[in-house]
Design a protein around this motif. Sequence first.
Motif, mmCIF file in Angstrom:
data_model
loop_
_atom_site.group_PDB
_atom_site.id
_atom_site.type_symbol
_atom_site.label_atom_id
_atom_site.label_comp_id
_atom_site.label_asym_id
_atom_site.label_seq_id
_atom_site.Cartn_x
_atom_site.Cartn_y
_atom_site.Cartn_z
ATOM 1 N N TYR A 128 67.050 -36.771 -0.213
ATOM 2 C CA TYR A 128 66.939 -35.619 0.670
ATOM 3 C C TYR A 128 65.249 -35.181 0.822
ATOM 4 N N GLU A 129 64.395 -35.370 0.194
ATOM 5 C CA GLU A 129 63.165 -35.134 0.472
ATOM 6 C C GLU A 129 62.454 -36.054 1.564
ATOM 7 N N VAL A 130 63.102 -37.481 1.418
ATOM 8 C CA VAL A 130 62.586 -38.248 2.321
ATOM 9 C C VAL A 130 63.073 -38.134 3.985
ATOM 10 N N HIS A 131 64.559 -37.632 4.069
ATOM 11 C CA HIS A 131 65.232 -37.366 5.294
ATOM 12 C C HIS A 131 64.959 -35.889 5.756
ATOM 13 N N LYS A 132 64.599 -34.754 4.707
ATOM 14 C CA LYS A 132 64.160 -33.705 5.196
ATOM 15 C C LYS A 132 63.776 -33.250 6.708
ATOM 16 N N PRO A 133 62.598 -33.703 6.689
ATOM 17 C CA PRO A 133 61.974 -33.517 8.313
ATOM 18 C C PRO A 133 62.669 -34.008 9.560
ATOM 19 N N THR A 134 63.372 -35.018 9.253
ATOM 20 C CA THR A 134 64.254 -35.419 10.410
ATOM 21 C C THR A 134 65.589 -34.704 10.564
ATOM 22 N N LEU A 135 66.372 -34.242 9.443
ATOM 23 C CA LEU A 135 67.282 -33.407 9.182
ATOM 24 C C LEU A 135 66.896 -31.812 9.798
ATOM 25 N N ARG A 136 65.798 -31.405 9.459
ATOM 26 C CA ARG A 136 65.306 -30.090 9.951
ATOM 27 C C ARG A 136 65.051 -30.163 11.272
ATOM 28 N N SER A 137 64.477 -31.176 11.904
ATOM 29 C CA SER A 137 64.502 -31.280 13.382
ATOM 30 C C SER A 137 65.599 -31.213 14.074
ATOM 31 N N LEU A 138 66.674 -32.007 13.751
ATOM 32 C CA LEU A 138 67.980 -32.021 14.191
ATOM 33 C C LEU A 138 68.654 -30.732 14.011
ATOM 34 N N HIS A 139 68.665 -30.066 12.931
ATOM 35 C CA HIS A 139 69.211 -28.661 12.828
ATOM 36 C C HIS A 139 68.564 -27.489 13.912
ATOM 37 N N SER A 140 67.254 -27.857 14.077
ATOM 38 C CA SER A 140 66.816 -26.926 14.733
ATOM 39 C C SER A 140 67.041 -26.943 16.484
ATOM 40 N N SER A 141 67.016 -28.217 16.646
ATOM 41 C CA SER A 141 67.588 -28.536 18.120
ATOM 42 C C SER A 141 69.256 -28.402 18.417
ATOM 43 N N THR A 142 70.079 -28.336 17.266
ATOM 44 C CA THR A 142 71.417 -28.273 17.379
ATOM 45 C C THR A 142 71.827 -26.831 17.260
ATOM 46 N N ALA A 143 71.024 -25.874 16.358
ATOM 47 C CA ALA A 143 71.375 -24.572 15.903
ATOM 48 C C ALA A 143 71.369 -23.783 17.009
ATOM 49 N N SER A 177 65.734 -25.823 1.793
ATOM 50 C CA SER A 177 65.750 -25.577 0.191
ATOM 51 C C SER A 177 64.837 -26.414 -0.157
ATOM 52 N N GLU A 178 63.796 -26.300 -1.370
ATOM 53 C CA GLU A 178 62.783 -27.377 -1.551
ATOM 54 C C GLU A 178 63.638 -27.968 -2.845
ATOM 55 N N SER A 179 63.150 -28.961 -3.417
ATOM 56 C CA SER A 179 63.497 -29.699 -4.514
ATOM 57 C C SER A 179 64.022 -29.107 -5.863
ATOM 58 N N MET A 180 62.864 -28.126 -6.126
ATOM 59 C CA MET A 180 63.161 -27.411 -7.317
ATOM 60 C C MET A 180 64.613 -26.421 -7.288
ATOM 61 N N GLU A 181 64.866 -25.950 -6.189
ATOM 62 C CA GLU A 181 65.996 -25.229 -5.787
ATOM 63 C C GLU A 181 67.195 -26.266 -5.784
ATOM 64 N N LEU A 182 67.143 -27.450 -5.192
ATOM 65 C CA LEU A 182 68.143 -28.239 -5.266
ATOM 66 C C LEU A 182 68.491 -28.717 -6.562
ATOM 67 N N LYS A 183 67.533 -29.034 -7.537
ATOM 68 C CA LYS A 183 67.563 -29.401 -8.839
ATOM 69 C C LYS A 183 68.520 -28.616 -9.821
ATOM 70 N N SER A 184 68.192 -27.078 -9.467
ATOM 71 C CA SER A 184 68.756 -26.276 -10.164
ATOM 72 C C SER A 184 70.185 -26.057 -9.799
ATOM 73 N N VAL A 185 70.650 -26.376 -8.337
ATOM 74 C CA VAL A 185 71.894 -26.271 -7.814
ATOM 75 C C VAL A 185 72.548 -27.350 -8.398
ATOM 76 N N LEU A 186 72.111 -28.559 -8.310
ATOM 77 C CA LEU A 186 72.774 -29.838 -8.924
ATOM 78 C C LEU A 186 72.975 -29.785 -10.595
ATOM 79 N N SER A 187 72.016 -28.917 -11.045
ATOM 80 C CA SER A 187 72.219 -28.833 -12.570
ATOM 81 C C SER A 187 73.367 -28.039 -12.726
ATOM 82 N N ASP A 188 73.576 -26.761 -12.047
ATOM 83 C CA ASP A 188 74.760 -25.857 -12.126
ATOM 84 C C ASP A 188 75.813 -26.606 -11.944
#
Length: 199
Positions: free
Chosen positions: A103-118, A77-88
């Motif tokens: 989220y934006e600061v940690h997103k690359p690390t978390l995506r890397s972790l997700h791709s290696s564990t998924a 998810s991108e920040s605009m989509e997250l902003k919409s979810v948080l607003s909802d």
Amino acid sequence: MNLPEDVIKGFQTLGNDSPFTNETLSAVMEAGIASIQGRHESLENLKSTLSSLDPLILKQAVNSIVGLVVEAVKMNSESMELKSVLSDLRVADSLAEVFISKYEVHKPTLRSLHSSTAFHYPHVVGLDWRLDYQVKGSNLERIDTPLYFLSFQTEAPKLAGADAPNTSSIEFCCTVEELQDLYAQVRDAAKQMERMVAP
């Protein structure tokens, strides 16, 4: 974004009358993200640091934040989509900004972790085939049957740190009847997918 009911309920603690400030939410975010990465000691430190907050509210907030972060990382998810979810979810604007920035600061690390564990099934990217004709068997009796030699090239998703996707091939021989059975099963699977996708 498909969020469980307990995650949605937990975000009620981050509304306009929230007991969380920008600093406390930042600390909760850091602890939640650290726990996703396997560093659970940060959650224990958080309990002592934020001892003024009700432990149940803190637990709900951490659970909800971790749930949303994991779902957002999974969906890339991108920040605009997250902003919409948080607003909802009726999260206060200042807290939503803190959430999105962390989220934006940690997103690359978390995506890397997700791709290696998924786990992802490899998908077929190519097919080579050859028709062989078997004249005689191993006992020298006459067989006279056609055999198809099939080679499927597959590609697994690129793992974190890898330069290229993981490719391999699956090879087998089959008779005309076996090939017809395989074709019928693949055709049935394609029809089932069409039924599932059709509105």
